[in-house]
Design an enzyme around this catalytic site. Structure first.
Site, PDB file in Angstrom:
ATOM      1  N   SER A  12      -6.536  -2.444   3.339  1.00  0.00           N
ATOM      2  CA  SER A  12      -5.456  -1.754   2.629  1.00  0.00           C
ATOM      3  C   SER A  12      -5.114  -0.458   3.346  1.00  0.00           C
ATOM      4  O   SER A  12      -5.981   0.397   3.552  1.00  0.00           O
ATOM      5  CB  SER A  12      -5.880  -1.436   1.191  1.00  0.00           C
ATOM      6  OG  SER A  12      -4.961  -0.538   0.594  1.00  0.00           O
ATOM      7  N   HIS A  37      -2.820  -5.254   3.741  1.00  0.00           N
ATOM      8  CA  HIS A  37      -2.484  -5.039   2.333  1.00  0.00           C
ATOM      9  C   HIS A  37      -1.763  -3.710   2.165  1.00  0.00           C
ATOM     10  O   HIS A  37      -2.218  -2.678   2.666  1.00  0.00           O
ATOM     11  CB  HIS A  37      -3.784  -5.046   1.514  1.00  0.00           C
ATOM     12  CG  HIS A  37      -3.591  -4.996   0.043  1.00  0.00           C
ATOM     13  ND1 HIS A  37      -3.302  -6.104  -0.711  1.00  0.00           N
ATOM     14  CD2 HIS A  37      -3.667  -3.958  -0.829  1.00  0.00           C
ATOM     15  CE1 HIS A  37      -3.210  -5.761  -1.992  1.00  0.00           C
ATOM     16  NE2 HIS A  37      -3.424  -4.459  -2.085  1.00  0.00           N
ATOM     17  N   ASP A  39      -0.297  -1.142  -0.671  1.00  0.00           N
ATOM     18  CA  ASP A  39      -0.294  -0.742  -2.075  1.00  0.00           C
ATOM     19  C   ASP A  39       0.912   0.150  -2.356  1.00  0.00           C
ATOM     20  O   ASP A  39       1.065   1.213  -1.749  1.00  0.00           O
ATOM     21  CB  ASP A  39      -1.575   0.031  -2.410  1.00  0.00           C
ATOM     22  CG  ASP A  39      -2.785  -0.886  -2.489  1.00  0.00           C
ATOM     23  OD1 ASP A  39      -2.724  -1.855  -3.261  1.00  0.00           O
ATOM     24  OD2 ASP A  39      -3.773  -0.618  -1.789  1.00  0.00           O
ATOM     25  N   MET A  41       2.803   2.336  -5.211  1.00  0.00           N
ATOM     26  CA  MET A  41       2.585   3.001  -6.495  1.00  0.00           C
ATOM     27  C   MET A  41       3.756   3.911  -6.810  1.00  0.00           C
ATOM     28  O   MET A  41       4.293   4.568  -5.916  1.00  0.00           O
ATOM     29  CB  MET A  41       1.286   3.815  -6.455  1.00  0.00           C
ATOM     30  CG  MET A  41       0.067   3.020  -6.069  1.00  0.00           C
ATOM     31  SD  MET A  41      -1.410   4.071  -6.037  1.00  0.00           S
ATOM     32  CE  MET A  41      -2.601   2.952  -5.283  1.00  0.00           C
ATOM     33  N   HIS A  70       1.329  -5.205  -2.827  1.00  0.00           N
ATOM     34  CA  HIS A  70       0.827  -5.100  -4.199  1.00  0.00           C
ATOM     35  C   HIS A  70       1.654  -4.041  -4.910  1.00  0.00           C
ATOM     36  O   HIS A  70       1.529  -2.846  -4.646  1.00  0.00           O
ATOM     37  CB  HIS A  70      -0.652  -4.707  -4.149  1.00  0.00           C
ATOM     38  CG  HIS A  70      -1.294  -4.565  -5.484  1.00  0.00           C
ATOM     39  ND1 HIS A  70      -2.572  -4.077  -5.649  1.00  0.00           N
ATOM     40  CD2 HIS A  70      -0.854  -4.839  -6.747  1.00  0.00           C
ATOM     41  CE1 HIS A  70      -2.881  -4.060  -6.931  1.00  0.00           C
ATOM     42  NE2 HIS A  70      -1.841  -4.505  -7.624  1.00  0.00           N
ATOM     43  N   MET A  72       2.245  -1.854  -7.758  1.00  0.00           N
ATOM     44  CA  MET A  72       1.676  -1.187  -8.929  1.00  0.00           C
ATOM     45  C   MET A  72       2.752  -0.268  -9.494  1.00  0.00           C
ATOM     46  O   MET A  72       2.663   0.962  -9.445  1.00  0.00           O
ATOM     47  CB  MET A  72       0.406  -0.421  -8.544  1.00  0.00           C
ATOM     48  CG  MET A  72      -0.767  -1.336  -8.276  1.00  0.00           C
ATOM     49  SD  MET A  72      -2.227  -0.458  -7.687  1.00  0.00           S
ATOM     50  CE  MET A  72      -1.911  -0.482  -5.924  1.00  0.00           C
ATOM     51  N   MET A 141      -8.356  -6.789 -10.200  1.00  0.00           N
ATOM     52  CA  MET A 141      -8.660  -5.409  -9.856  1.00  0.00           C
ATOM     53  C   MET A 141     -10.137  -5.135 -10.152  1.00  0.00           C
ATOM     54  O   MET A 141     -10.609  -5.363 -11.259  1.00  0.00           O
ATOM     55  CB  MET A 141      -7.774  -4.447 -10.641  1.00  0.00           C
ATOM     56  CG  MET A 141      -6.289  -4.556 -10.332  1.00  0.00           C
ATOM     57  SD  MET A 141      -5.905  -4.274  -8.579  1.00  0.00           S
ATOM     58  CE  MET A 141      -6.491  -2.581  -8.366  1.00  0.00           C
ATOM     59  N   GLY A 146      -4.786   3.052  -8.824  1.00  0.00           N
ATOM     60  CA  GLY A 146      -4.215   4.387  -8.693  1.00  0.00           C
ATOM     61  C   GLY A 146      -4.692   5.159  -7.483  1.00  0.00           C
ATOM     62  O   GLY A 146      -3.924   5.905  -6.892  1.00  0.00           O
ATOM     63  N   GLY A 148      -7.598   5.056  -3.882  1.00  0.00           N
ATOM     64  CA  GLY A 148      -8.601   4.381  -3.087  1.00  0.00           C
ATOM     65  C   GLY A 148      -9.951   5.063  -3.233  1.00  0.00           C
ATOM     66  O   GLY A 148     -10.058   6.173  -3.752  1.00  0.00           O
ATOM     67  N   GLY A 149     -10.996   4.381  -2.770  1.00  0.00           N
ATOM     68  CA  GLY A 149     -12.325   4.982  -2.728  1.00  0.00           C
ATOM     69  C   GLY A 149     -13.095   4.951  -4.021  1.00  0.00           C
ATOM     70  O   GLY A 149     -14.168   5.565  -4.105  1.00  0.00           O
ATOM     71  N   ASP A 179      -9.469  -6.721  -5.360  1.00  0.00           N
ATOM     72  CA  ASP A 179      -8.893  -5.475  -4.863  1.00  0.00           C
ATOM     73  C   ASP A 179      -9.635  -4.294  -5.477  1.00  0.00           C
ATOM     74  O   ASP A 179      -9.591  -4.072  -6.686  1.00  0.00           O
ATOM     75  CB  ASP A 179      -7.410  -5.420  -5.231  1.00  0.00           C
ATOM     76  CG  ASP A 179      -6.687  -4.241  -4.598  1.00  0.00           C
ATOM     77  OD1 ASP A 179      -7.357  -3.370  -4.004  1.00  0.00           O
ATOM     78  OD2 ASP A 179      -5.449  -4.197  -4.682  1.00  0.00           O
ATOM     79  N   GLY A 180     -10.326  -3.526  -4.615  1.00  0.00           N
ATOM     80  CA  GLY A 180     -10.987  -2.305  -5.057  1.00  0.00           C
ATOM     81  C   GLY A 180     -12.497  -2.368  -4.932  1.00  0.00           C
ATOM     82  O   GLY A 180     -13.120  -3.331  -5.359  1.00  0.00           O
ATOM     83  N   GLY A 181     -13.082  -1.353  -4.312  1.00  0.00           N
ATOM     84  CA  GLY A 181     -14.534  -1.262  -4.232  1.00  0.00           C
ATOM     85  C   GLY A 181     -15.196  -2.288  -3.331  1.00  0.00           C
ATOM     86  O   GLY A 181     -16.423  -2.429  -3.352  1.00  0.00           O
ATOM     87  N   GLY A 201     -10.078  -0.925   1.556  1.00  0.00           N
ATOM     88  CA  GLY A 201      -9.327   0.193   2.108  1.00  0.00           C
ATOM     89  C   GLY A 201     -10.209   1.243   2.732  1.00  0.00           C
ATOM     90  O   GLY A 201     -10.348   1.327   3.949  1.00  0.00           O
ATOM     91  N   SER A 202     -10.840   2.075   1.905  1.00  0.00           N
ATOM     92  CA  SER A 202     -11.642   3.173   2.437  1.00  0.00           C
ATOM     93  C   SER A 202     -12.814   2.668   3.270  1.00  0.00           C
ATOM     94  O   SER A 202     -13.186   3.294   4.267  1.00  0.00           O
ATOM     95  CB  SER A 202     -12.139   4.074   1.290  1.00  0.00           C
ATOM     96  OG  SER A 202     -12.887   3.327   0.347  1.00  0.00           O
TER      97      SER A 202
END
Length: 231
Positions: A12, A37, A39, A41, A70, A72, A141, A146, A148-149, A179-181, A201-202
């Protein structure tokens, strides 16, 4: 469980260095990423504001990977055509963001793009059951959207297994995207639970040893998980 497809790693750009965005996207491609990816927002559906179609178009021109967008955003149907024109190959919208999820998915597909429905951690999977046979992918999710990280929400693995059972029971080939973590410690569990696409991402763009090392670690965890088998 149905026969497994290759697991896609989708870095991401939310965590990329935007001063070097083209270089970082190309580095992710060279390291073995499968998708990129993006994102989006709007500051309404989620508190943060990120980017629009012009940046997405720049990402598309920076690499040869399929671009996974994506949204959001509130009223995502307003933005579908612009991001398809920018080069999206797949696009996901939140079930919580529109009262016309079936219609929005159909409009994305009619433009020749894979259509996904995203669901927040606090939203039950029953909310997306009516469109399981319409969507090309489901985005689970693993953090509250909202930023990253954020740390991975542990219940995601169980939700992934539950969703995989629902899809297999209906003999659907719908992809499951997490998506996420996603990182070197959480990847194996969600892959064994049935995930097909991993958004990171991160972990990728801020890894102390660089993008190549991060993607290599994720790929190592994917292969380990596939060799062990499902849970």
């Amino acid at each position: 469980m149905s026969a497994r497809r290759p697991v896609v790693i989708a870095p991401s750009i939310l965590s990329a260095d935007f001063a070097r965005l083209g270089t970082e996207v190309r580095a992710a491609q060279d390291a073995g990423a499968g998708w990129i990816h993006v994102d989006v927002m709007d500051g309404h559906f989620v508190p943060n504001i990120t980017l629009g179609p012009l940046v997405a178009d720049a990402v598309r021109r920076s690499c040869d990977l399929p671009m996974d967008v994506h949204l959001m955003v509130e009223n995502p149907e307003r933005h579908v055509e612009a991001f398809v024109a920018a080069g999206a190959r797949s696009m996901s919208v939140h079930v919580e963001a529109t009262v016309h999820i079936h219609r929005v998915l159909g409009s994305i597909q009619r433009l020749g793009v894979m259509a996904g429905v995203a669901v927040n951690p606090g939203t039950p999977l029953t909310a997306i059951e009516p469109v399981l046979d319409v969507a090309d992918l489901i985005v689970l999710m693993a953090v509250n959207p909202g930023w990253g990280g954020q740390p991975f929400i542990a219940a995601t693995a169980g939700r992934t297994r539950e969703l995989r059972r629902l899809l297999d029971a209906r003999r659907l080939s719908t992809l499951i995207e997490i998506d996420g973590g996603v990182n070197g410690d959480t990847t194996a569990e969600v892959v064994r639970a049935g995930a097909d696409v991993l958004v990171a991402g991160s972990y990728v763009f801020e890894h102390p040893d660089g993008i190549e090392a991060a993607i290599a670690r994720l790929r190592e965890q994917v292969e380990t998980a596939l060799s062990v088998g499902p849970i």
